[in-house]
Design a protein around this motif. Structure first.
Motif, mmCIF file in Angstrom:
data_model
loop_
_atom_site.group_PDB
_atom_site.id
_atom_site.type_symbol
_atom_site.label_atom_id
_atom_site.label_comp_id
_atom_site.label_asym_id
_atom_site.label_seq_id
_atom_site.Cartn_x
_atom_site.Cartn_y
_atom_site.Cartn_z
ATOM 1 N N HIS A 277 0.817 -1.222 0.000
ATOM 2 C CA HIS A 277 0.000 0.000 0.000
ATOM 3 C C HIS A 277 0.849 1.271 0.000
ATOM 4 O O HIS A 277 0.308 2.371 -0.117
ATOM 5 C CB HIS A 277 -0.935 0.008 1.208
ATOM 6 C CG HIS A 277 -0.242 -0.033 2.528
ATOM 7 N ND1 HIS A 277 0.509 -1.101 2.942
ATOM 8 C CD2 HIS A 277 -0.186 0.869 3.530
ATOM 9 C CE1 HIS A 277 0.996 -0.864 4.149
ATOM 10 N NE2 HIS A 277 0.600 0.332 4.521
ATOM 11 N N LYS A 278 2.164 1.122 0.120
ATOM 12 C CA LYS A 278 3.064 2.277 0.071
ATOM 13 C C LYS A 278 3.954 2.250 -1.165
ATOM 14 O O LYS A 278 4.414 3.296 -1.623
ATOM 15 C CB LYS A 278 3.956 2.308 1.306
ATOM 16 C CG LYS A 278 3.218 2.492 2.623
ATOM 17 C CD LYS A 278 4.213 2.489 3.763
ATOM 18 C CE LYS A 278 3.533 2.731 5.112
ATOM 19 N NZ LYS A 278 4.503 2.728 6.225
ATOM 20 N N ALA A 283 -0.073 4.349 -5.502
ATOM 21 C CA ALA A 283 -0.752 3.931 -4.273
ATOM 22 C C ALA A 283 -1.395 5.105 -3.546
ATOM 23 O O ALA A 283 -2.420 4.954 -2.888
ATOM 24 C CB ALA A 283 0.239 3.225 -3.342
ATOM 25 N N GLU A 284 -0.800 6.296 -3.698
ATOM 26 C CA GLU A 284 -1.297 7.444 -2.931
ATOM 27 C C GLU A 284 -2.733 7.811 -3.302
ATOM 28 O O GLU A 284 -3.481 8.329 -2.468
ATOM 29 C CB GLU A 284 -0.376 8.651 -3.129
ATOM 30 C CG GLU A 284 -0.294 9.191 -4.553
ATOM 31 C CD GLU A 284 0.622 8.396 -5.467
ATOM 32 O OE1 GLU A 284 0.650 8.683 -6.670
ATOM 33 O OE2 GLU A 284 1.302 7.463 -4.961
ATOM 34 N N HIS A 287 -5.484 6.529 -1.070
ATOM 35 C CA HIS A 287 -5.546 6.981 0.313
ATOM 36 C C HIS A 287 -6.547 8.127 0.477
ATOM 37 O O HIS A 287 -6.660 8.670 1.561
ATOM 38 C CB HIS A 287 -4.171 7.425 0.798
ATOM 39 C CG HIS A 287 -3.234 6.293 1.054
ATOM 40 N ND1 HIS A 287 -3.114 5.680 2.277
ATOM 41 C CD2 HIS A 287 -2.382 5.636 0.218
ATOM 42 C CE1 HIS A 287 -2.213 4.706 2.204
ATOM 43 N NE2 HIS A 287 -1.761 4.661 0.960
ATOM 44 N N TRP A 374 -5.332 2.042 3.807
ATOM 45 C CA TRP A 374 -5.362 2.082 2.356
ATOM 46 C C TRP A 374 -6.741 1.616 1.906
ATOM 47 O O TRP A 374 -7.375 0.770 2.546
ATOM 48 C CB TRP A 374 -4.291 1.138 1.823
ATOM 49 C CG TRP A 374 -3.884 1.323 0.407
ATOM 50 C CD1 TRP A 374 -3.711 2.492 -0.254
ATOM 51 C CD2 TRP A 374 -3.552 0.279 -0.508
ATOM 52 N NE1 TRP A 374 -3.290 2.254 -1.538
ATOM 53 C CE2 TRP A 374 -3.181 0.893 -1.724
ATOM 54 C CE3 TRP A 374 -3.504 -1.107 -0.422
ATOM 55 C CZ2 TRP A 374 -2.793 0.179 -2.844
ATOM 56 C CZ3 TRP A 374 -3.115 -1.832 -1.532
ATOM 57 C CH2 TRP A 374 -2.762 -1.192 -2.734
ATOM 58 N N SER A 377 -6.998 -1.998 1.592
ATOM 59 C CA SER A 377 -6.991 -2.689 2.887
ATOM 60 C C SER A 377 -8.409 -2.802 3.429
ATOM 61 O O SER A 377 -8.783 -3.817 4.026
ATOM 62 C CB SER A 377 -6.106 -1.937 3.882
ATOM 63 O OG SER A 377 -4.780 -1.821 3.424
#
Length: 606
Positions: A277-278, A283-284, A287, A374, A377
């Motif tokens: 997730h990073k 990935a950002e 978020h 995330w 997630s």
């Protein structure tokens, strides 16, 4: 993990009786004659016949006659079998560069025997031989041999040697640089069945659990634990993730999941899901919604978030209570790592596998994918519940394997970030979690390690935080007695501070105090126990836990710490602490440092 340092087949140079040794002598020293023409009785009686010393054997590797080279390499393989002293002597006598040079020899018998010698030489805790092979350009030479040879024994020897070399930390990235795509294209994809049945291309192929696939997956398992760069390289390797997942889906479908290759594949995927997730590109953007979440709300959105969701959620569909973006193209590669559909695969492995390493890795993959805030997630946490995976995880809390219990406990902690999951885990798993805690000086029957006890305590803390009903379940499950005992008698600072923090959380519920007092507990039982040289750590942890937002654990493959055991790391995901939190922690610590009774100097690294 390294390829087993096993004796080669009889026609190579394994542990042999005197007759075989004498025949090797004859073939080595009189290569132009057939061994059958030489009388064994004559060889034994003639004083001119003797075993060549190591220096002589190494010099024979450069003999102009190919049979001498081949037999010398085979004899070296025999001498190095389970003999670390000989392996070291071969390196010191500069035999490794010569053996590496023979890997490019046109004769199959020569390069096969040379590779067999290198496999045995590279096995063991002594990493100097692995480095010597690398310094002799042995890694590219092994890969050249793999690409040009279709001989299965040669491929087993090459991949076994690379497996051994990959167990040394500094060499992992070198193996990736030179061989990742080659190993994927030559071994992983063809043997995984990803390309379909050769006789019927439209039919999905079945994986081949042979030695070559086991060696190669073991090598990639090692290198996948080398850090962020290594993980990213493997995620982006064309066809690798697709092939590994295809092999595992096929294994589950055929109930053939308790072999070493399946274990290796699951461990690779667990490693690649670490910090996904990073680290995955873009990935950002996932978020956006998570930034508005709190640990309290878990996977649920407040009404005030609706406009934000509408702006970014055009064309979305529901999945287990979470929003998933529709995709017009089929997913492949690294995207497959974190799709909710993969949850079903890991849950199947947790249901069916008897291999503790596979169970730990499957649970570890779920804990990695469910960590943090995330968007994916959230989807994973909801999907585990939707697929009725929580009872599967809770059942494994009774496993007799320490590492399985630890992985399951941390996975439950991450899943409990979702408040629906938290309610279910508190209702149905509290007694199972408490049963894994020690009482006084007595450990549970399975004698769990300290790391596992701390993991269980942290999971219980997540479950009872901001959930009064789950705190009641903890009391009803006889958890207070064990927590007080750990707080007062444990020799572990980490266990003590975890138990102390949990007790304080329970005591903070004023509605429970009457029940606690009625059961014989009072405020003194819930105080922090001073730990010599560790009390400030307890205070710091309590302060930090109050200030920071909830976050999850992520882990990378680890079971042992032996040099030639599985190459793993365990890492806890770092907390995402903003400037306000840092300022608050520093302010409190400064007050402690300025106290007159503080004599030690602490340095806070941000």
């Amino acid at each position: 993990v390294q390829c087993p340092d096993r004796a080669p087949p009889p026609d190579s140079s394994g542990e042999k009786d005197d007759t075989h040794t004498d025949l090797y002598r004859a073939q080595t020293l009189i290569p132009q004659k057939r061994a059958s023409m030489v009388s064994l009785d004559t060889i034994r009686k003639d004083p001119r016949w003797r075993d060549p010393n190591l220096r002589e054997v190494i010099s024979m590797l450069s003999h102009p006659m190919d049979p001498v080279k081949s037999n010398a390499a085979a004899y070296l393989q025999h001498l190095c079998y389970e003999n670390d002293t000989v392996k070291q002597d071969v390196r010191q006598l500069h035999g490794i560069p010569v053996l590496v040079g023979l890997l490019d020899h046109p004769k199959a018998e020569v390069h096969r025997k040379a590779c067999g010698a290198l496999r045995n030489i590279s096995f063991g805790r002594d990493n100097f031989n692995k480095v010597a092979i690398k310094n002799s350009d042995g890694i590219p030479a092994l890969l050249r041999l793999l690409r040009r040879s279709d001989d299965m024994e040669v491929r087993e020897l090459v991949t076994g040697t690379l497996w051994n070399i990959s167990s040394h930390e500094p060499l992992k990235i070198i193996v990736i640089n030179h061989g990742l795509q080659t190993l994927t294209d030559e071994i992983i994809i063809p043997h995984s069945g990803l390309r379909g049945d050769p006789n019927d291309p439209a039919r999905p192929g079945d994986p081949e659990w042979n030695t070559v696939f086991k060696n190669t997956s073991g090598c990639l398992r090692n290198v996948s634990s080398d850090g962020a760069e290594a993980r990213q390289r493997l995620r982006e390797c064309d066809g690798l993730v697709d092939a590994l997942l295809h092999a595992l889906y096929s294994a589950v479908a055929k109930r053939d999941i308790n072999n070493k290759s399946v274990e290796n594949c699951v461990c690779i995927l667990r490693n690649l899901s670490y910090h996904v997730h990073k680290e995955v590109p873009g990935a950002e953007k996932f978020h956006i919604q998570a930034a508005n979440h709190s640990a309290k709300s878990g996977g649920h959105h407040k009404k005030k978030d609706e406009p934000e969701r509408k702006r970014h959620g055009a064309g979305e569909k529901k999945s287990g209570g979470a929003d998933l973006c529709r995709r017009s193209l089929p997913m492949k590669g690294l995207e497959l790592l974190y799709q909710p559909e993969v949850v079903r695969l890991y849950l199947s492995l947790l249901k069916l596998s008897q291999n503790h390493n596979t169970l730990e890795a499957a649970a570890g993959a779920l804990q990695n994918l469910s960590a943090g805030h995330w968007a994916w997630s959230n989807y994973i946490r909801a999907t585990v519940r939707k697929e009725k995976g929580l009872p599967v995880l809770v059942e494994l809390l009774h496993s007799g394997a320490d590492k399985v219990v630890r992985a399951i406990a941390i996975a439950l902690r991450n899943l409990a970030i979702d408040h629906k999951n938290k309610d279910l885990i508190g209702s149905y798993a509290m007694r199972d979690l408490v049963s894994n805690l020690p009482c006084g000086q007595q450990r549970p029957a399975k004698n769990l390690e300290g790391d596992t006890v701390v993991a269980v305590l942290n999971t219980i803390l997540e479950i009872v935080s901001e959930n009064l009903e789950n705190a009641r379940f903890l009391i009803q499950g006889q958890g207070i007695q064990k927590l007080v005992s750990i707080n007062r008698t444990s020799q572990s600072v980490r266990e003590t501070k975890a138990a102390s923090h949990l007790l304080q959380t329970v005591w903070a519920y004023k509605d429970l105090r009457h029940t606690l007092c009625k059961a014989g507990w009072n405020k003194t039982h819930f105080k922090v126990t001073a730990v010599k040289d560790g009390w400030i750590d307890v205070c710091f942890t309590a302060i930090l836990m109050k200030l920071i937002s909830e976050n999850g654990y992520c882990t990378v493959d680890q079971t042992e710490r032996a040099a030639d055991a599985p190459c793993h790391m365990i890492e806890r995901e770092t907390f995402q602490v903003n400037d306000h939190v840092v300022s608050g922690v520093i302010s409190v610590l400064q007050k402690l440092l300025n106290s007159s009774f503080m004599s030690n100097v602490f340095i806070l690294h941000r």
